[in-house]
Design a protein around this motif. Structure first.
Motif, PDB file in Angstrom:
ATOM      1  N   ASP A  33       6.498  -0.688   1.818  1.00 29.32           N
ATOM      2  CA  ASP A  33       5.094  -1.060   2.062  1.00 29.32           C
ATOM      3  C   ASP A  33       4.469   0.013   2.930  1.00 29.32           C
ATOM      4  N   VAL A  34       3.341   0.547   2.496  1.00 30.73           N
ATOM      5  CA  VAL A  34       2.667   1.574   3.294  1.00 30.73           C
ATOM      6  C   VAL A  34       1.173   1.468   3.075  1.00 30.73           C
ATOM      7  N   ALA A  35       0.396   1.760   4.130  1.00 28.97           N
ATOM      8  CA  ALA A  35      -1.063   1.712   3.996  1.00 28.97           C
ATOM      9  C   ALA A  35      -1.659   2.945   4.655  1.00 28.97           C
ATOM     10  N   VAL A  36      -2.712   3.460   4.070  1.00 30.51           N
ATOM     11  CA  VAL A  36      -3.382   4.668   4.589  1.00 30.51           C
ATOM     12  C   VAL A  36      -4.857   4.340   4.777  1.00 30.51           C
ATOM     13  N   ARG A  37      -5.356   4.596   5.990  1.00 36.45           N
ATOM     14  CA  ARG A  37      -6.764   4.309   6.276  1.00 36.45           C
ATOM     15  C   ARG A  37      -7.614   5.528   5.951  1.00 36.45           C
ATOM     16  N   ARG A  38      -8.934   5.279   5.881  1.00 36.56           N
ATOM     17  CA  ARG A  38      -9.867   6.380   5.627  1.00 36.56           C
ATOM     18  C   ARG A  38      -9.790   7.381   6.772  1.00 36.56           C
ATOM     19  N   ALA A  39      -9.880   8.637   6.399  1.00 30.99           N
ATOM     20  CA  ALA A  39      -9.910   9.751   7.352  1.00 30.99           C
ATOM     21  C   ALA A  39      -8.630   9.849   8.164  1.00 30.99           C
ATOM     22  N   GLU A  40      -7.576   9.185   7.695  1.00 32.62           N
ATOM     23  CA  GLU A  40      -6.317   9.260   8.421  1.00 32.62           C
ATOM     24  C   GLU A  40      -5.534  10.469   7.919  1.00 32.62           C
ATOM     25  N   PHE A  41      -4.698  11.032   8.776  1.00 33.11           N
ATOM     26  CA  PHE A  41      -3.757  12.082   8.373  1.00 33.11           C
ATOM     27  C   PHE A  41      -2.372  11.476   8.544  1.00 33.11           C
ATOM     28  N   LEU A  42      -1.772  11.033   7.460  1.00 27.85           N
ATOM     29  CA  LEU A  42      -0.474  10.368   7.497  1.00 27.85           C
ATOM     30  C   LEU A  42       0.621  11.334   7.093  1.00 27.85           C
ATOM     31  N   ALA A  43       1.697  11.398   7.888  1.00 26.70           N
ATOM     32  CA  ALA A  43       2.856  12.200   7.520  1.00 26.70           C
ATOM     33  C   ALA A  43       3.981  11.263   7.098  1.00 26.70           C
ATOM     34  N   ILE A  44       4.597  11.546   5.962  1.00 28.59           N
ATOM     35  CA  ILE A  44       5.771  10.798   5.502  1.00 28.59           C
ATOM     36  C   ILE A  44       6.957  11.727   5.712  1.00 28.59           C
ATOM     37  N   THR A  45       7.849  11.329   6.636  1.00 28.25           N
ATOM     38  CA  THR A  45       8.967  12.206   6.964  1.00 28.25           C
ATOM     39  C   THR A  45      10.278  11.572   6.520  1.00 28.25           C
ATOM     40  N   GLY A  46      11.327  12.362   6.633  1.00 31.44           N
ATOM     41  CA  GLY A  46      12.658  11.850   6.309  1.00 31.44           C
ATOM     42  C   GLY A  46      13.532  12.969   5.815  1.00 31.44           C
ATOM     43  N   PRO A  47      14.828  12.756   5.792  1.00 35.56           N
ATOM     44  CA  PRO A  47      15.733  13.808   5.333  1.00 35.56           C
ATOM     45  C   PRO A  47      15.617  14.024   3.831  1.00 35.56           C
ATOM     46  N   SER A  48      16.286  15.058   3.373  1.00 39.58           N
ATOM     47  CA  SER A  48      16.258  15.380   1.943  1.00 39.58           C
ATOM     48  C   SER A  48      16.890  14.244   1.141  1.00 39.58           C
ATOM     49  N   GLY A  49      16.251  13.827   0.068  1.00 39.89           N
ATOM     50  CA  GLY A  49      16.777  12.752  -0.767  1.00 39.89           C
ATOM     51  C   GLY A  49      16.412  11.371  -0.292  1.00 39.89           C
ATOM     52  N   SER A  50      15.511  11.285   0.689  1.00 40.30           N
ATOM     53  CA  SER A  50      15.151   9.973   1.231  1.00 40.30           C
ATOM     54  C   SER A  50      14.125   9.242   0.372  1.00 40.30           C
ATOM     55  N   GLY A  51      13.480   9.928  -0.537  1.00 42.27           N
ATOM     56  CA  GLY A  51      12.499   9.268  -1.389  1.00 42.27           C
ATOM     57  C   GLY A  51      11.078   9.609  -1.000  1.00 42.27           C
ATOM     58  N   LYS A  52      10.870  10.597  -0.133  1.00 43.27           N
ATOM     59  CA  LYS A  52       9.529  10.942   0.341  1.00 43.27           C
ATOM     60  C   LYS A  52       8.635  11.365  -0.832  1.00 43.27           C
ATOM     61  N   SER A  53       9.153  12.325  -1.625  1.00 47.54           N
ATOM     62  CA  SER A  53       8.341  12.830  -2.728  1.00 47.54           C
ATOM     63  C   SER A  53       8.079  11.728  -3.745  1.00 47.54           C
ATOM     64  N   THR A  54       9.082  10.875  -3.958  1.00 42.58           N
ATOM     65  CA  THR A  54       8.897   9.767  -4.903  1.00 42.58           C
ATOM     66  C   THR A  54       7.750   8.876  -4.459  1.00 42.58           C
ATOM     67  N   LEU A  55       7.724   8.578  -3.149  1.00 42.23           N
ATOM     68  CA  LEU A  55       6.652   7.732  -2.611  1.00 42.23           C
ATOM     69  C   LEU A  55       5.302   8.419  -2.811  1.00 42.23           C
ATOM     70  N   LEU A  56       5.270   9.749  -2.563  1.00 41.61           N
ATOM     71  CA  LEU A  56       4.021  10.493  -2.749  1.00 41.61           C
ATOM     72  C   LEU A  56       3.576  10.425  -4.202  1.00 41.61           C
ATOM     73  N   HIS A  57       4.521  10.595  -5.124  1.00 38.96           N
ATOM     74  CA  HIS A  57       4.159  10.562  -6.555  1.00 38.96           C
ATOM     75  C   HIS A  57       3.528   9.219  -6.932  1.00 38.96           C
ATOM     76  N   LEU A  58       4.086   8.142  -6.362  1.00 41.74           N
ATOM     77  CA  LEU A  58       3.560   6.815  -6.717  1.00 41.74           C
ATOM     78  C   LEU A  58       2.166   6.623  -6.130  1.00 41.74           C
ATOM     79  N   LEU A  59       1.991   7.053  -4.887  1.00 44.22           N
ATOM     80  CA  LEU A  59       0.679   6.861  -4.243  1.00 44.22           C
ATOM     81  C   LEU A  59      -0.392   7.731  -4.906  1.00 44.22           C
ATOM     82  N   SER A  60       0.040   8.887  -5.463  1.00 48.22           N
ATOM     83  CA  SER A  60      -0.942   9.853  -5.968  1.00 48.22           C
ATOM     84  C   SER A  60      -1.129   9.774  -7.480  1.00 48.22           C
ATOM     85  N   ALA A  61      -0.685   8.657  -8.075  1.00 44.27           N
ATOM     86  CA  ALA A  61      -0.895   8.427  -9.520  1.00 44.27           C
ATOM     87  C   ALA A  61      -0.185   9.463 -10.399  1.00 44.27           C
TER      88      ALA A  61
END
Lengths: 236, 860
Positions: A33-61
């Motif tokens: 579960d993640v939420a991003v507000r307007r004008a926010e600068f959100l960083a998604i961190t984590g080690p390699s293979g944690s699923g960061k890019s996967t989460l980005l792909h889902l949020l970014s269509a």
């Protein structure tokens, strides 16, 4: 009005993503579960293979979840057709990626103008030139990516992301292929973009890069380490 | 807005790619241009020859409203008939005409031309007269020729030799004809001479071939035509001038069906070249396309951009193809005429480029390119936008849609279904009567099925190749085989192109080789005697200047000759269609034990067949019988100088001509046509006579009597006839070679891509100790693998294709042809495929060994 302003611009609810690799199945995200507000600068961190890019792909269509939902301005992306998703990426999202991902046969100006040209915009060149100026590359408009340094290419990518005045800018390891000082310049530009009112979501494995963000969440093994602080705010 | 976006996408992503990869673009353009050139050339040659036929058959009619023509089977119109025509009420005047085709020779060369014997008052057929040409005609004296604009070139004075049945005769050149309305006659390759002089020259005194009729002013033409028909009473045709061209045009159309196979094969090759080229190009641009999708390009915009790219390639190819097609047609026009001696023209003249040919070329180029690009474009549409974000090259990162079990199942179902439908269609022709186009449709289905099954079958063959390469060449061979397997999609496409083009070459060669073999068998049966005396002007179907019958008597008196059998082949009108009548003293040949063409004939019995032939019956070919719905016991109509003849069918035989043919007794033919001339005399030697010695004596006898003929063995006669057939097929064979060359270019293109893509990997292996030679060997062995697999697949597919082509030919022309596997051809194509692949990989292999080590080790 206040409620609308405080409602997240972009949110992921219960996001699960599984991949099949031959006979085995990999669960890259496990109910995030993640939420991003307007004008926010959100960083998604984590080690390699944690699923960061996967989460980005889902949020970014760029991808669809196995289960769960992604909403932009309250509209569920699952309800959108492939065509509508493409239009969403074109008009409401911008991307800054690790390997710059510029079209190699186009000039810097043409790369920046590309999403506008897809819409048949008549003032595409003018707006692209303006965007290049904003990132300090007004004099390099006619150069091909191969003629630009890494930092310059990333600026071009940022200009392309900004030219459509998107709702959200997604950056996937934007400094991963740059030296430290150039990377810092790019991060500073992203911060300035956010300060100017744009929403930025950035994936990074580097804690120092995460410091440029106004908020950070950490993914480990496909799950958020701590509940998203933003999601603790009461919904209207 | 969406359209504007698509056009921008096409300009930036599609068209830039064409300029960025000039070699690949050139390859694609070449492949498509080849197909377009053939379409344009055949359309232009067809139009030119048909126009030439129509013009030539119309002759010098001018303003004559009607023409009375001798039936082709007849020796000509007799003087009595000509007088009868002139007496018909409503006829103002008549102009008679003689037509002969002969070879003429001068100091500058030889040429086969149309010689027209015309009356001096020919100008009456042209309202304003013939001007200078009319005065030239008036001034003609004795045996003099006026040369047409396309005859011989220089000189237009002196004498030339005209080949006649009595040998070459010297004829004076009166000059070159001034401007005339019929300058295009026979492509300009004609000559005029006095009507009477022409009759003497060609030993046809008193006979004419046509009478032009000028009607009295105010006379109703339909009424006049009816009166003329009643007057001639079936001894001649009456119609508008040139109306007799239709049977010739039909004969030409049926003959050109055989070259259509070659055109169809080339179009398939063109399609596959585009398929290969676009597949490679799109595989390389997979990341670019996924990036465009990530930025927001819709699938429609991506598809439009890529199809516009293909269409532009096709348009350029169409322009190049038209230019090439024009040159090809110009080169082949005269060759085509030599292959079709049945036609009444000897020269096509200037090539006629029609709007139809241009439209066909302009449309077919982009159409072929877009059709060939459809499947690769469709595959690209499902590229995920996520692929743009991956580090490694996205060639095979996400499996292509339809590559999973469900997709393979669909491909198997669709491909298997198409193959089954095609094979069933082809087999049905052997069981029941089916329309002729079933064969062609069956072939299309089978080719489509093969295309769909290719990705399922080839990986197995490639794995086999990998095993073989590793066994034979150790670790280097294994690396090459691994590269083939790693990029299964690219390997399949490249091997597929090689296999398809080689299979087309094998298929065409198998069909044509089997056909040629069948022709040889058929002619071997037809020409059963060991020696022949053949008219020098014999062209394979008939002679311009056949020998008089009395030559047979002279030959009979030569020492060592047991018997002489006169054979005559003549174009004729059978049931209103152009046909060939073959006549021989069949009864006598059978009694003397000489093999004849009707030995293998379907009849109620041999006895009844020979009895029927003796009573004036005929034996049509199976094609003739099927076209006109004839069977044993029925009647066939053949016009003659005395009117329409109704002849009973006494048998049906298998022939390999693509026009109607009918066999009859020589006595029947003479009665029917009034023609006693001869094309061949078959010579049966006395027992114990040396053939060589007999041939020498025959030649001396011919020379003494100045007979324009040659002595040939049976093999020489058959080889000469087959030479014409081979001439026609040489066009198809040339296309096979062109197709193989294009396949070689495709392999070269692939290997260049392989080397560019594996630059880093090859540099790493060199850093670890691999020598340059070994690196080069890996590339060459990969090409060898492609050649081996492609060659093996081509052998199997080629045989199947050959069977299908044969079936199509059999259905179209009602032939029976035994399949003859062309082992020499197959071995040659297999060897050429491997050699070509290796040759194509030489430069890429060299390039791989020369890449700078340190630079190549840097990441992409």
């Amino acid at each position: 009005m206040e409620a609308a302003a405080s409602r997240p611009l972009l949110e992921g609810i219960g996001l699960v993503r599984r991949y099949r690799h031959g006979p085995s199945e990999v669960e890259a995200l496990r109910g995030v579960d993640v939420a991003v507000r307007r004008a926010e600068f959100l960083a998604i961190t984590g080690p390699s293979g944690s699923g960061k890019s996967t989460l980005l792909h889902l949020l970014s269509a760029l991808d669809r979840p196995t289960s769960g939902a992604v909403r932009l301005d309250g509209v569920a992306m699952a309800d959108l057709s492939d065509r509508e998703m493409a239009l969403l990426r074109r008009r409401r999202f911008g991307y800054v990626l690790q390997f710059f991902n510029l079209l190699p046969s186009l000039s810097a100006l043409e790369n920046v103008a590309f999403p506008l040209l897809l819409d048949g915009a008549r003032d595409a060149a003018e707006r692209a030139r303006e965007a290049l100026g904003e990132v300090g590359l007004g004099g390099r408009a006619d150069h091909k990516p191969a003629e630009l340094s890494g930092g310059e290419q990333q600026r071009v990518a940022l200009a392309r992301a900004l030219v459509t005045e998107p709702a959200v800018i997604f950056a996937d390891e934007p400094t991963g292929n740059l030296d430290q000082s150039t990377g810092a310049e790019i991060l500073a530009l992203l911060r300035a973009t956010s300060d100017a009112g744009h929403t930025v979501v950035m994936v990074t494995h580097d804690p120092r890069s995460a410091e440029y963000a106004s908020r950070a969440v950490e993914l480990v093994d496909g799950a958020l380490q701590a509940p998203d602080r933003a999601s603790r705010a009461p919904w209207p | 807005m969406a359209l504007a976006g698509a056009l921008h996408m096409a300009r930036l992503v599609g068209l830039r790619q064409l300029l960025a990869r000039p070699r690949r673009s050139l390859l694609t353009v070449t492949g498509v241009a080849g197909g377009v050139a053939l379409i344009f050339a055949t359309a232009s040659i067809d139009a030119t020859l048909q126009a030439s036929i129509a013009t030539t058959v119309r002759g010098v009619a001018g303003q004559a409203q009607l023409e009375v023509t001798a039936p082709p089977s007849a020796a000509g119109l007799r003087p009595a008939l000509v007088r009868d025509v002139a007496r018909v009420p409503g006829v103002a005047s008549t102009l008679s005409l003689r037509r002969s085709t002969a070879r003429i020779a001068s100091s500058t060369g030889t040429q086969r031309v149309l010689i027209l014997g015309v009356p001096r008052n020919l100008g009456r057929a042209f309202g304003a007269g013939l001007g200078r040409a009319g005065r030239q005609l008036d001034a003609l004296s004795g045996s003099e020729l006026l040369l047409g604009p396309g005859t011989l070139g220089r000189p237009a004075a002196g004498t030339l030799r005209v080949e006649t049945s009595a040998g070459p005769r010297a004829v004076r050149i009166a000059g070159r004809l001034g401007s005339v309305p019929f300058a295009d006659l026979n492509g300009g390759a004609f000559a005029l001479m006095d009507l009477g002089a022409a009759g003497s020259l060609f030993d046809r005194r008193g006979l004419v071939d046509a009478v032009y009729v000028l009607a009295e002013p105010g006379v109703k033409l339909s009424g006049l035509r009816e009166r003329l028909r009643r007057q001639v009473a079936g001894r001649a045709f009456v119609g508008r001038p040139g109306s007799q061209s239709l049977p010739y045009e039909r004969a030409y159309e049926s003959l050109s069906q055989l070259t259509d196979l070659a055109v169809a094969g080339s179009l398939w090759v063109a399609l596959f070249v585009v398929f290969n080229s676009m597949s490679m190009s799109l595989l390389e641009r997979r990341r670019t396309i996924s990036l465009a999708s990530a930025i927001g390009a819709t699938r429609r915009q991506i598809a439009a951009a890529l199809l516009v790219e293909a269409a532009l390639l096709g348009t350029v190819a169409a322009l190049v193809g038209m230019a090439g097609g024009y040159l090809l047609a110009d080169m082949l026009l005269d060759r085509s005429l030599e292959a079709y001696p049945l036609l009444p023209v000897t020269d096509g003249g200037e090539l006629a480029v029609t709007s139809t040919a241009i439209v066909l070329a302009v449309v077919s180029g982009p159409l072929i390119a877009m059709l060939g690009a459809l499947i690769p474009v469709r595959q690209m549409l499902s590229v995920s936008p996520r692929e743009a974000l991956r580090v490694e090259p996205a060639y095979e990162w996400s499996p292509a849609p339809g590559s999973g079990p469900a997709g393979r199942g669909r491909a198997l179902l669709a491909g298997g279904g198409c193959m089954a439908a095609g094979i069933a269609g082809a087999a049905s022709g052997a069981i029941v009567d089916v329309p002729w186009w079933v064969g062609g449709l069956a072939m299309a289905f089978v080719l489509t099925g093969a295309l769909l099954l290719l990705p399922l079958v080839l990986p197995t063959l490639v794995r086999g190749a990998r095993w073989l390469l590793a066994r034979l060449f150790g670790v280097v061979g294994g690396l090459a085989g691994d590269s083939l397997l790693r990029n299964a999609g690219r390997t399949t496409i490249t091997v597929g192109v090689l296999a398809f083009t080689a299979a087309t070459a094998i298929g065409l060669g198998t069909a044509l080789g089997s056909f040629e073999s069948e022709m040889r068998s058929s002619f071997t049966a037809r020409y059963g005697a060991p020696l022949y005396v053949t008219a020098s002007s014999y062209s394979g179907i008939t002679s311009d200047q056949p020998m008089p019958a009395r030559v047979g008597g002279w030959l009979k008196r030569v020492e060592g000759v047991e018997a002489v059998y006169p054979l005559r082949y003549r174009p004729a009108n059978v049931e209103g269609e152009q046909a060939v009548i073959a006549s021989a003293p069949l009864g006598r040949q059978v009694r003397d034990g000489v093999q004849t063409a009707v030995d293998d004939t379907r009849a109620s019995s041999r006895r009844s067949l020979m009895a029927g032939l003796g009573r004036g019956g005929v034996v049509p070919s199976r094609l003739t019988a099927e076209r006109h719905d004839l069977d044993v016991g029925q009647v066939v109509r053949i016009p003659g100088p005395k009117g329409e003849n109704r002849l009973r069918v006494v048998g049906i035989f298998d022939d390999v001509l693509s026009v109607d043919s009918v066999y009859m007794e020589r006595s029947t033919y003479r009665r029917l046509s009034g023609d006693s001339t001869v094309d061949h005399f078959a010579i049966a030697p006395r027992s114990g006579t040396s053939l060589a010695a007999l041939a020498g004596r025959l030649e001396r006898s011919l020379a003494e009597r100045r007979v324009n003929a040659t002595v040939q063995t049976r093999t020489e006669v058959i080889d000469a006839i087959l030479g014409n057939v081979r001439g026609m097929f040489s066009i198809a064979r040339g296309l096979q070679i062109a197709a193989l060359l294009i396949a070689g270019m495709v392999v070269a293109n692939t290997m260049f891509t392989v080397v560019a893509e594996r630059r880093w990997e090859l540099a790493l292996s060199r850093a670890l100790g691999t020598t340059r030679t070994q690196v080069g060997a890996v590339v060459l062995l990969e090409a060898l693998g492609i050649g081996l697999v492609g060659g093996a697949a081509a052998m199997l597919a080629g045989i199947a294709l050959g069977v299908l082509m044969l079936t199509s030919m059999e259905l179209r022309f009602s032939w029976t042809i035994d399949l003859q596997l062309q082992w020499a051809l197959m071995s040659a194509v297999f060897a050429i495929g491997i050699a070509g692949a290796l040759l194509a990989a030489l430069l890429p292999a060299y390039s791989a060994t020369r890449a700078p080590l340190a630079e190549s080790l840097r990441s992409e």
